[in-house]
Design a protein around this motif. Structure first.
Motif, PDB file in Angstrom:
ATOM      1  N   VAL A 121     -41.268  18.558  25.140  1.00 47.41           N
ATOM      2  CA  VAL A 121     -40.358  17.414  25.285  1.00 47.41           C
ATOM      3  C   VAL A 121     -39.222  17.612  24.293  1.00 47.41           C
ATOM      4  CG1 VAL A 121     -40.187  14.912  25.312  1.00 47.41           C
ATOM      5  CG2 VAL A 121     -42.400  16.009  25.787  1.00 47.41           C
ATOM      6  N   VAL A 122     -37.991  17.673  24.837  1.00 43.01           N
ATOM      7  CA  VAL A 122     -36.834  18.018  24.007  1.00 43.01           C
ATOM      8  C   VAL A 122     -35.847  16.859  23.993  1.00 43.01           C
ATOM      9  CG1 VAL A 122     -34.839  19.579  23.846  1.00 43.01           C
ATOM     10  CG2 VAL A 122     -37.105  20.491  24.433  1.00 43.01           C
ATOM     11  N   ASP A 123     -35.336  16.538  22.829  1.00 40.21           N
ATOM     12  CA  ASP A 123     -34.299  15.519  22.680  1.00 40.21           C
ATOM     13  C   ASP A 123     -32.980  16.102  23.187  1.00 40.21           C
ATOM     14  OD1 ASP A 123     -32.060  14.068  21.460  1.00 40.21           O
ATOM     15  OD2 ASP A 123     -33.617  12.972  20.364  1.00 40.21           O
ATOM     16  N   MET A 124     -32.385  15.451  24.193  1.00 41.11           N
ATOM     17  CA  MET A 124     -31.176  15.996  24.824  1.00 41.11           C
ATOM     18  C   MET A 124     -29.959  15.990  23.906  1.00 41.11           C
ATOM     19  SD  MET A 124     -31.390  14.369  28.691  1.00 41.11           S
ATOM     20  CE  MET A 124     -29.705  14.842  29.116  1.00 41.11           C
ATOM     21  N   ASP A 125     -29.983  15.180  22.875  1.00 41.55           N
ATOM     22  CA  ASP A 125     -28.835  15.110  21.968  1.00 41.55           C
ATOM     23  C   ASP A 125     -29.031  15.967  20.719  1.00 41.55           C
ATOM     24  OD1 ASP A 125     -27.486  13.228  23.637  1.00 41.55           O
ATOM     25  OD2 ASP A 125     -28.933  11.738  22.947  1.00 41.55           O
ATOM     26  N   ARG A 126     -30.197  15.825  20.115  1.00 43.15           N
ATOM     27  CA  ARG A 126     -30.449  16.601  18.892  1.00 43.15           C
ATOM     28  C   ARG A 126     -30.878  18.031  19.197  1.00 43.15           C
ATOM     29  NH1 ARG A 126     -34.586  14.620  15.553  1.00 43.15           N
ATOM     30  NH2 ARG A 126     -35.555  13.529  17.300  1.00 43.15           N
ATOM     31  N   LEU A 127     -31.289  18.266  20.463  1.00 42.76           N
ATOM     32  CA  LEU A 127     -31.698  19.596  20.916  1.00 42.76           C
ATOM     33  C   LEU A 127     -32.837  20.181  20.082  1.00 42.76           C
ATOM     34  CD1 LEU A 127     -28.206  21.078  21.870  1.00 42.76           C
ATOM     35  CD2 LEU A 127     -29.800  19.779  23.270  1.00 42.76           C
TER      36      LEU A 127
END
Lengths: 322, 178
Positions: free
Chosen positions: A169-175
């Motif tokens: 699961v990846v944060d789309m903003d913080r990458l």
């Protein structure tokens, strides 16, 4: 001679496109795009009539395909070439190539100029500029990542790590990877509910579907399906789930609330990917070995017809026309 | 010295442990079939036990099974030419006379395929005879983008085609002889 022939082919393709554009202006039916990995092409189908509008040559080995949120652009991965083809839905004749490092496979378009792409050999989720192909970020995920989906509501990207038996699961903003969630054996295909609250994971080797809460990442439950589920899709209203079982040659329709199967439909040989129309009326399944598409009633799951598509069909996506 | 040898051994093991479950390369297809002048029940009886492959495939030295004819059942196939791989059953249908299985543990040096899923089916043919189909969806041995000639798509197709053809030919001889 060769040049003249291809010139005619181009003219013919252009003519086909003009006709389709006119039809689309009236009907505005969504288009279905199907990659043919063996033929190096993308086939465009009018979902109003289920007839083929065009065959676009995109170069060797196109595998997965994704649409931008509005459907204007289509993106196709070539894992064996390190390439992503960009198709402009408004100018079908002129695909553009982006050369990218590694082995791009599954992908999703964020609609903000970024593509989230799995690199299955290097165990990465890469973030690629959809205009230039520039590599914006390389994020280490689990082993042999396959499909990628986005839940923009929670700003999360989900990647199925086929050999890691997990979802990154990846944060789309913080990458960055926020979590790695264990699922069944060999997760390959993913789908997000339209509300963005659930993620459905098809586990090829354990022949089941894991249902995750997109925010808490808790497992709602695991549902037994047919053998080797390779495709999963959710109806646009979120009430029904379609699961494609490659070894069984079947599609299960599941009620999303109860997770109970309401129907099992036999389709062609070695089916894999599935896509549902935005109005939920029909679903399309690629039958890899029999080289055709099964068209299913999107409500009941009943098979309506089969369309010849050619050997090697692999990925598909539905997008609004133009 | 001993330590070094142990280290080298483990390093070699790591190198051998290539990903088995490919999905990037283009999957390849093999479809073989044969017409047999024997009743479907007779032909099915010859092939129905997953671990009795050795009885009808001349390329096989032994096929020892665990788990019987149930999903999850396995067979270890030892080849006469050397090497062994393991198949795992996914679906078994005695009534409709077919089973589907997958390559669970490859041996790419002996049999240049990294993964396949496969179905064997017996169907009624013309004049009371049978039609046997054996198909597979498979990936080459070297799933990287620059495979050698012995580990590319064609090598994988050739190996599986030869394996299927040898089995079907022998099956026909055996079933028609009964």
């Amino acid at each position: 001679m060769r040049t003249r022939r291809s010139g005619y082919a181009l003219l013919a393709a252009a003519a086909v496109f003009v006709v389709s554009a006119c039809t689309a202006a009236h009907a505005a039916a969504p288009l279905l795009y199907v990659t043919n990995q063996s033929a190096g092409s993308v086939i465009v189908i009018d979902t109003a009539t289920d007839s083929q509008l065009a065959t676009l040559s995109v170069g060797p080995g196109p595998a997965m395909i994704a649409a931008s949120p509005g459907g204007r652009h289509l993106y196709v991965t070539h894992p064996e070439k390190g390439r992503i083809t960009v198709i402009d839905g408004g100018a079908l004749g002129r695909p553009r190539n982006l050369d990218v490092p590694g082995t791009p496979f599954g992908l999703a378009s964020a609609g903000d100029g970024r593509l989230f792409v799995s690199d299955w050999n290097r165990d990465l989720l890469t973030v690629v500029d959809s205009e230039t192909g520039a590599m914006l970020s390389e994020i280490k995920v689990g082993r042999a990542p396959a499909q990628v989906v986005l839940a923009p509501q929670s700003r999360r990207a989900f990647v199925a790590n086929r050999e890691g038996d997990s979802i990154s699961v990846v944060d789309m903003d913080r990458l960055v990877v926020i979590a790695t969630v264990g699922v069944g054996k060999a997760p390959f295909a993913l789908a997000v509910s339209p509300a963005g609250d659930r993620v459905y994971v098809a586990n090829v080797q354990s022949s089941d579907v894991s249902v995750l809460d997109a925010r808490s990442l808790e497992n709602y439950g695991t549902v037994r399906v047919g053998a080797m589920p390779y495709g999963v899709a959710v109806a646009p209203d979120g009430t029904r789930l379609f699961v494609v079982n490659q070894q069984s040659g079947t599609v299960n329709v599941l009620d999303a609330a109860s997770l109970v199967a309401t129907r099992r439909t036999s389709v062609g040989k070695y089916p894999e990917s599935i896509a549902v129309l935005p109005d939920g009326s029909k679903a399309y399944v690629i039958n890899w070995m029999s080289g055709d598409l099964s068209v299913l009633d999107g409500e009941t799951g009943r098979e309506l017809k089969r369309l010849q598509i050619g050997e090697g069909a692999r990925g598909l996506v539905v997008a609004p026309s133009g | 010295m001993n330590l070094l040898r142990t280290f080298a051994f483990h390093a070699a093991l790591l190198l051998v442990a290539v990903p088995a479950q490919a999905h990037g390369p283009t999957p390849q297809k093999v479809e073989e079939s044969i017409t047999i002048a024997a009743a479907p029940e007779t032909v099915w009886a010859a092939v129905k036990d997953f671990d009795r492959l050795v009885a009808w495939n001349p390329l096989v030295e032994s096929s020892v099974g665990t788990g019987g004819n149930e999903a999850g059942g396995e067979r270890v196939v030892v080849l006469k030419s050397g090497g062994q791989f393991t198949d795992s059953l996914d679906e078994y249908n005695d009534k409709d006379m077919f089973y589907s299985y997958r390559l669970a543990t490859p041996d790419i040096d002996a049999f240049p395929v990294s993964f396949y899923s496969s179905t064997l089916a017996v169907k009624p043919g013309a004049g009371g005879g049978s039609e046997v189909t054996w198909d597979a969806r498979l990936y080459r041995a070297d799933t990287g983008n620059f495979p050698s000639e012995t580990q590319n798509d064609q090598a994988a197709i050739d190996a599986v085609t030869a394996f299927f053809q040898a089995g079907l030919k022998e099956l026909k001889i055996k079933a028609e002889g009964e």
